[in-house]
Enzyme design. Sequence first.
Site, PDB file in Angstrom:
ATOM      1  CG  ASN A  88      12.864 -72.701  50.822  1.00 19.86           C
ATOM      2  OD1 ASN A  88      12.999 -71.728  51.425  1.00 19.86           O
ATOM      3  ND2 ASN A  88      12.078 -72.872  49.752  1.00 19.86           N
TER       4      ASN A  88
ATOM      5  CG  HIS B 151       7.591 -66.911  42.302  1.00 22.27           C
ATOM      6  ND1 HIS B 151       6.427 -66.477  42.085  1.00 22.27           N
ATOM      7  CD2 HIS B 151       7.509 -67.629  43.243  1.00 22.27           C
ATOM      8  CE1 HIS B 151       5.564 -66.820  43.217  1.00 22.27           C
ATOM      9  NE2 HIS B 151       6.313 -67.693  44.074  1.00 22.27           N
TER      10      HIS B 151
END
Length: 397
Positions: A7, A180
Site C-alpha cells: 500500500n 474502501h
Amino acid sequence: MKILVINCGSSSLKYQLVDMNGEVVLCKGLCDRIGIDGSSITHKAHGKEFKKEVALPDHSEAFSQMVAVMTEGEGAVVADKSEITAVGHRVVHGGEKFSASTIVTDEVIATLEECSPLAPLHNPPNLQGLQSARQVFGDKVPQVAVFDTAFHQTMPAKAYMYAVPYEYYEKYAIRRYGFHGTSHRYVSARAAEFLGKKPEDLKIVTCHLGNGSSIAAVNGGKSVDTSMGLTPVAGLIMGTRTGDVDPGVICYMNDLTGKSGGDMSNILNKQSGFLGVSGLSSDARDLESAAADGNARAQLVMEMLPYQIKKFVGSYIAAMNGVDAVVFTGGIGENSSSVRANVCKEMEFLGMKVDDEKNKKRGEDFDFSTDDSKVRLLVIPTDEELMIARDTLELVK
Ligand code: ADP
C-alpha cells in the site's frame, strides 16, 4: 505461495508478506517519510518490532530496504526475494475502467495514468509503487492491482450520477465512484459466512468507520450505493474530512475568503471533520474521552457522527427495501461500542435491537444484536490486506 501486499502512499509504503498456505502473515511493516528527512522503516516479524532510521530518498529505495529487512538479520522471514511469488497492490482509483482486480500490464499502467486526475493524491504514489516493485522484483514476478473503487462499479446509474450537466460526466467522468471497496467486499462476504447464508440472499449495510469512513448498501453481494463520491471527502464526517456539505457552502466560503481551489481542498480534506468541529483532535478516542470530560464541541462531534451514520443506514435500508444485517468495521466501528449503540438504538422500529452485554466484546467477529432482533448487528474486523492477497493469488494461480 508467498504474496507481498503493498500500500504505497506519497511518503509511505506499508507492506505485508502473507503465506497463502494457511493465510499466515509472516511480517508487516512501514517505510515512513519517504523523500523527507528523518525517514525510517518499522518491521514486525517473529512477534517483535524492529525499527531503524534509514535514508529513503525515493520509493525504489524503500522497496530495496523492505526486501533487505525481510531477507536479512533478526527480522528475516524469507531467505531470498525469489520466494515471493507475486505482489498485490492497493490502488485507490480505477475509474470506470476497472470493476475487478487485474494483473498489471503496460496497458493497465497506461489506463491507470489516465485515471490519475481523479485521485491526484493517491494514484501517482500507487503507480510509483507498481513501478518500483517491477524494478526490484523484475518482470517475471506478476503484480496485481486491487482497486478501492472496483467493488462499487455495480452501482446503478441512478445511484452514481450527480445531477450536474451530463456533459461533465461524458467529458470528465464526474460521478460517484466510492472507496474502501476492498473492505466493504471483505466484510460483507465475511458477514454472509458468519450468518451461514449466501451473499446473494442478503441485504447488508456495511459501515467502515476509521480515519476515513464510508457506508455501503450491499444487495445480493453487490454494492448498490455508497457514501463516498468522486472523491473520498464525501459522505460522513471523518477525522479531518467534512463529509457531505451543501455544495453552495463551498462556493460561499470561496466568495467570502477568496481562497484558491487548492486551499479550499486542504480545508475540506485536512482541517475539517472531527478536528475542525472540535478544534481538538481528529482521533475518535481523544474525542470520546474529551466528551466524557464535558467538552461541549467534542460532545457535538460524538453526536454528529452516529446521527449521520444512522441517516445513511436508514436511507440504504430504504434503497434496498429491507435489510438483514448491519456490519461495523474500521478502527471506530470495531472498537467503539458507544458509537455502535448510538447508531442502532432508536432504530427499533426497523427491527434492530442491541444487546448491551454482547456489544462490549472486542477483537473478533461477533453479533451484538438480541436474539429477537430482526436485523443482525455485526462487528467484522476488516482485513483489506488479506483480500488483496487473495485476489492476487486468484489471478496468478
Ligand atoms: P484508517 O482509516 O487510517 O485505517 P483506522 O481504521 O485505524 O484508520 O481507524 C482509526 C480511528 O479509529 C481513529 O479515529 C481512532 O480513534 C479510532 N479508534 C481506535 N480504537 C478506538 C477505540 N478503542 N475506541 C474508539 N475509537 C477508536
